[in-house]
Design a protein around this motif. Sequence first.
Motif, PDB file in Angstrom:
ATOM      1  N   VAL A 176       5.137   5.312   8.063  1.00 49.15           N
ATOM      2  CA  VAL A 176       4.931   5.913   6.743  1.00 49.15           C
ATOM      3  C   VAL A 176       6.171   6.697   6.335  1.00 49.15           C
ATOM      4  O   VAL A 176       6.672   6.573   5.209  1.00 49.15           O
ATOM      5  CB  VAL A 176       3.691   6.829   6.755  1.00 49.15           C
ATOM      6  CG1 VAL A 176       3.611   7.614   5.458  1.00 49.15           C
ATOM      7  CG2 VAL A 176       2.434   6.012   6.953  1.00 49.15           C
TER       8      VAL A 176
ATOM      9  N   ASP B 152      -7.009   9.707  -6.367  1.00 48.44           N
ATOM     10  CA  ASP B 152      -5.859   9.101  -5.701  1.00 48.44           C
ATOM     11  C   ASP B 152      -6.347   8.514  -4.392  1.00 48.44           C
ATOM     12  O   ASP B 152      -6.109   9.064  -3.321  1.00 48.44           O
ATOM     13  CB  ASP B 152      -4.815  10.195  -5.438  1.00 48.44           C
ATOM     14  CG  ASP B 152      -3.572   9.605  -4.810  1.00 48.44           C
ATOM     15  OD1 ASP B 152      -3.402   8.360  -4.870  1.00 48.44           O
ATOM     16  OD2 ASP B 152      -2.789  10.375  -4.226  1.00 48.44           O
TER      17      ASP B 152
ATOM     18  N   VAL C 139      -7.375   6.374  -1.034  1.00 52.09           N
ATOM     19  CA  VAL C 139      -6.741   5.654   0.059  1.00 52.09           C
ATOM     20  C   VAL C 139      -6.979   4.173  -0.194  1.00 52.09           C
ATOM     21  O   VAL C 139      -8.090   3.770  -0.527  1.00 52.09           O
ATOM     22  CB  VAL C 139      -7.412   6.056   1.384  1.00 52.09           C
ATOM     23  CG1 VAL C 139      -7.077   5.075   2.469  1.00 52.09           C
ATOM     24  CG2 VAL C 139      -7.008   7.469   1.762  1.00 52.09           C
ATOM     25  N   THR C 140      -5.955   3.367  -0.056  1.00 52.68           N
ATOM     26  CA  THR C 140      -6.166   1.931  -0.279  1.00 52.68           C
ATOM     27  C   THR C 140      -6.095   1.144   1.020  1.00 52.68           C
ATOM     28  O   THR C 140      -6.371  -0.045   1.047  1.00 52.68           O
ATOM     29  CB  THR C 140      -5.122   1.352  -1.253  1.00 52.68           C
ATOM     30  OG1 THR C 140      -3.823   1.490  -0.665  1.00 52.68           O
ATOM     31  CG2 THR C 140      -5.168   2.081  -2.590  1.00 52.68           C
TER      32      THR C 140
ATOM     33  N   LEU D 243       6.974   7.220   2.218  1.00 51.60           N
ATOM     34  CA  LEU D 243       5.711   7.361   1.495  1.00 51.60           C
ATOM     35  C   LEU D 243       5.111   8.716   1.844  1.00 51.60           C
ATOM     36  O   LEU D 243       5.457   9.311   2.871  1.00 51.60           O
ATOM     37  CB  LEU D 243       4.734   6.262   1.917  1.00 51.60           C
ATOM     38  CG  LEU D 243       5.124   4.837   1.545  1.00 51.60           C
ATOM     39  CD1 LEU D 243       4.097   3.862   2.112  1.00 51.60           C
ATOM     40  CD2 LEU D 243       5.216   4.698   0.030  1.00 51.60           C
ATOM     41  N   GLU D 244       4.214   9.142   1.008  1.00 53.83           N
ATOM     42  CA  GLU D 244       3.487  10.354   1.337  1.00 53.83           C
ATOM     43  C   GLU D 244       2.490   9.984   2.417  1.00 53.83           C
ATOM     44  O   GLU D 244       1.859   8.924   2.347  1.00 53.83           O
ATOM     45  CB  GLU D 244       2.753  10.838   0.085  1.00 53.83           C
ATOM     46  CG  GLU D 244       2.135  12.206   0.221  1.00 53.83           C
ATOM     47  CD  GLU D 244       1.121  12.418  -0.896  1.00 53.83           C
ATOM     48  OE1 GLU D 244       0.253  13.274  -0.734  1.00 53.83           O
ATOM     49  OE2 GLU D 244       1.199  11.685  -1.911  1.00 53.83           O
ATOM     50  N   ARG D 245       2.325  10.845   3.417  1.00 53.55           N
ATOM     51  CA  ARG D 245       1.373  10.515   4.480  1.00 53.55           C
ATOM     52  C   ARG D 245      -0.062  10.602   3.962  1.00 53.55           C
ATOM     53  O   ARG D 245      -0.438  11.592   3.350  1.00 53.55           O
ATOM     54  CB  ARG D 245       1.492  11.495   5.634  1.00 53.55           C
ATOM     55  CG  ARG D 245       2.736  11.273   6.458  1.00 53.55           C
ATOM     56  CD  ARG D 245       2.720  12.214   7.660  1.00 53.55           C
ATOM     57  NE  ARG D 245       4.059  12.288   8.225  1.00 53.55           N
ATOM     58  CZ  ARG D 245       4.459  13.264   9.034  1.00 53.55           C
ATOM     59  NH1 ARG D 245       3.620  14.242   9.348  1.00 53.55           N
ATOM     60  NH2 ARG D 245       5.676  13.257   9.517  1.00 53.55           N
ATOM     61  N   GLY D 246      -0.821   9.610   4.232  1.00 56.38           N
ATOM     62  CA  GLY D 246      -2.236   9.653   3.876  1.00 56.38           C
ATOM     63  C   GLY D 246      -2.975  10.582   4.824  1.00 56.38           C
ATOM     64  O   GLY D 246      -2.372  11.139   5.743  1.00 56.38           O
TER      65      GLY D 246
ATOM     66  N   HIS E 256       0.832  -1.206   0.000  1.00 58.15           N
ATOM     67  CA  HIS E 256       0.000   0.000   0.000  1.00 58.15           C
ATOM     68  C   HIS E 256       0.866   1.254   0.000  1.00 58.15           C
ATOM     69  O   HIS E 256       1.926   1.286   0.619  1.00 58.15           O
ATOM     70  CB  HIS E 256      -0.930   0.000   1.217  1.00 58.15           C
ATOM     71  CG  HIS E 256      -1.992  -1.047   1.123  1.00 58.15           C
ATOM     72  ND1 HIS E 256      -3.161  -0.853   0.447  1.00 58.15           N
ATOM     73  CD2 HIS E 256      -2.019  -2.332   1.569  1.00 58.15           C
ATOM     74  CE1 HIS E 256      -3.886  -1.970   0.498  1.00 58.15           C
ATOM     75  NE2 HIS E 256      -3.205  -2.885   1.177  1.00 58.15           N
ATOM     76  N   GLN E 257       0.390   2.262  -0.704  1.00 57.84           N
ATOM     77  CA  GLN E 257       1.154   3.493  -0.830  1.00 57.84           C
ATOM     78  C   GLN E 257       0.465   4.653  -0.141  1.00 57.84           C
ATOM     79  O   GLN E 257       1.084   5.644   0.210  1.00 57.84           O
ATOM     80  CB  GLN E 257       1.291   3.868  -2.316  1.00 57.84           C
ATOM     81  CG  GLN E 257       1.785   2.744  -3.181  1.00 57.84           C
ATOM     82  CD  GLN E 257       3.240   2.918  -3.544  1.00 57.84           C
ATOM     83  OE1 GLN E 257       4.083   3.161  -2.678  1.00 57.84           O
ATOM     84  NE2 GLN E 257       3.529   2.782  -4.829  1.00 57.84           N
ATOM     85  N   ARG E 258      -0.832   4.541  -0.061  1.00 57.83           N
ATOM     86  CA  ARG E 258      -1.569   5.672   0.512  1.00 57.83           C
ATOM     87  C   ARG E 258      -2.410   5.131   1.662  1.00 57.83           C
ATOM     88  O   ARG E 258      -3.479   4.552   1.479  1.00 57.83           O
ATOM     89  CB  ARG E 258      -2.455   6.275  -0.568  1.00 57.83           C
ATOM     90  CG  ARG E 258      -2.971   7.633  -0.208  1.00 57.83           C
ATOM     91  CD  ARG E 258      -3.494   8.361  -1.448  1.00 57.83           C
ATOM     92  NE  ARG E 258      -4.512   9.332  -1.094  1.00 57.83           N
ATOM     93  CZ  ARG E 258      -4.261  10.446  -0.425  1.00 57.83           C
ATOM     94  NH1 ARG E 258      -3.028  10.737  -0.066  1.00 57.83           N
ATOM     95  NH2 ARG E 258      -5.253  11.265  -0.114  1.00 57.83           N
TER      96      ARG E 258
ATOM     97  N   ALA F   6      -4.249   5.743   5.287  1.00 59.90           N
ATOM     98  CA  ALA F   6      -4.848   6.756   6.152  1.00 59.90           C
ATOM     99  C   ALA F   6      -4.826   6.314   7.605  1.00 59.90           C
ATOM    100  O   ALA F   6      -4.728   5.123   7.916  1.00 59.90           O
ATOM    101  CB  ALA F   6      -6.281   7.024   5.726  1.00 59.90           C
TER     102      ALA F   6
END
Lengths: 351, 351
Positions: free
Chosen positions: B205, B242, B244-245, B210-213, B178-180, B182
């Motif tokens: 994260v 884009d 959240v996954t 990674l970019e923070r969700g 997972h990349q995004r 939350a």
Amino acid sequence: MAERPPTILDVARAAGVSKSTVSNVVRGADSVTDQTRLAVTRAIEKLGYRPNAVARQLGQRQTKIIGVVVGDLGNPFYAEMAKLVERHASARGYAMMFSNTLGVDEAEHAAVEMLLEHRVAGLLFLSFSGNADGVRRKLAGRFPVVFVGCSEAWADSVVASDRRGARLATQHLIDLGHQRIAYLTTPGVEERANVARLAGWRDAVDAAQLERGPVIRWNPFETTVSLGQETVLLEELLSGPDPVTAVFASNDLAAIDLIDFCDSVERRVPDELSVVGFDDVVLAGLGRISLTTIAQQQDRMAELGVAALAERIEQRSDRPARRRLVAVDLVVRNSTAPPRTRRRLNGKVAS
Amino acid sequence: MAERPPTILDVARAAGVSKSTVSNVVRGADSVTDQTRLAVTRAIEKLGYRPNAVARQLGQRQTKIIGVVVGDLGNPFYAEMAKLVERHASARGYAMMFSNTLGVDEAEHAAVEMLLEHRVAGLLFLSFSGNADGVRRKLAGRFPVVFVGCSEAWADSVVASDRRGARLATQHLIDLGHQRIAYLTTPGVEERANVARLAGWRDAVDAAQLERGPVIRWNPFETTVSLGQETVLLEELLSGPDPVTAVFASNDLAAIDLIDFCDSVERRVPDELSVVGFDDVVLAGLGRISLTTIAQQQDRMAELGVAALAERIEQRSDRPARRRLVAVDLVVRNSTAPPRTRRRLNGKVAS
DNA sequence: GTGAAAGCGCTAACAG
DNA sequence: CTGTTAGCGCTTTCAC
């Protein structure tokens, strides 16, 4: 730490009055001049005086504590019940002492004993081990006792209409067209309730002139069940030539365990098996569980139970034990459907 | 009913000895002849004497009761905790008084006050409202207090490794690809725990670059959530260009509510959204829920908490407050899976 | 209205 | 070893 906390005497000295006067204002007696009341109040503030309930209790020979005995706080139904009882009791000025008995007779005995040593004003049972004659002898007729959600003939009780609820549940299955409806119970179900619910199931099945389905005793940790004397595989009961198509479980936890079991053997609920529970625990309402069940009015029961106990405590009347029945409601969700259908009722029933 | 129960004096007379002798045998003092002990014991049996804990407490200026304050007994996590605390406390000879505060500051204050009036030997908090400076001032350094599952700097506490657990949970999602991711929290989550878990999420994260969700605040009764100052639809957050996954929820109940929500909008878990919780309540283990989560060692925490409190009570030592961290474990179930790689069209939710 | 005094049922020195 | 004697902190008559 903790140099002794100030006593009523310290306050009396600080306010330049006598013990009794302080006592009078603390208890809110009316016979006190505004002026002295003020002086005392100020002294109390200044010293950070906090009345000692223990001393008060000893003096009055009476506490404002009710003892609550419960079998398993881990069971959400009881936990909720305990919380509600606490609310109603504290609204009436009672504190609570709890005792979790784990359903063990001995522990229950010890719990009662401990509570009595603490001179609780009354006892409220949220569950009661069947075999507890000792407890009965100790308490019956001499001590304020009330049973909530369970009952014994020798004391007041507040219970849901178990038998009626069971009839409702079973009738719902009959209305859906089921012909072979089993009754299922697990350990940890209050015995009295179990008996009443079994009776209700029988009532409904007999009234519809159906053949009675099996009465199943199941320990959810196992894959076999007891059927009278026999032991058979649960799975077999549900399949076979003349399979059970619906089950009325003695409570929600049993029902949910059963659903879990069905999932594990790929028997689909409600398509291949309808299940209805009893209690309407929070869990039952979750979308993924969505259990059809009989809802008990827990808050009402807690309220009535506490009220009955308070009455016994405060009036010390000797009226005969009274048993109050609280109505129950059928809550239809998605664990029940007509037998052997492809179609499924979609959409959740919220209430 | 209830002519006054027999006292130690009645026993003394019946046995032909003095008060103190009776007291000695009741308390199991060693300095008693077998013969007199027997006589006393028999008198006790005969009269049905039951020691009065209230009187003893007053005499000793000390009770054997611990006060437990809990926010919501209806929450299975707390209910379980309460039950375990009861077990450990009663094993050490302590009784418990409970108080359910419903998370209301005022109620908490009143509860503490009531417990103190009853002169409980110590206080065990299972939850603590953040804003409770009054309580701190009243208690800090003067009274045995322990926090279990929550903590304040001014008293002993036993907590799960929240931050570490959050890292574990988040890392699990990262490992799945997972990349995004939350972070989601709901009301009713202990604030301190919430902060620590948020930090752990951030740790993981960030470490993975990674970019923070989004950090989501959600009240499960609503369909909108707070995102910093903004209010947006929960559903939009999960879809969009884009999306959240994966979501790390601050506790199991929040996670389960989220899953429920996903079910209702036909967003499939874990296929379209992975969810991990925190606590490992019984519920999480049900087949139909099957929530990946971080398990707290509740029994261990209860044990350590009671032990710490007992130590404070019995030794009255003034050692500085100590904070014990209890390890947590990742429990992988079926609410988490690798993200689907295909992209979605704006505003369209694949069926 | 307020104070003095006698408990409440038990523990805890301290004599015997 | 056992009995005597003070309390513990408050309530509760009952005089003043």
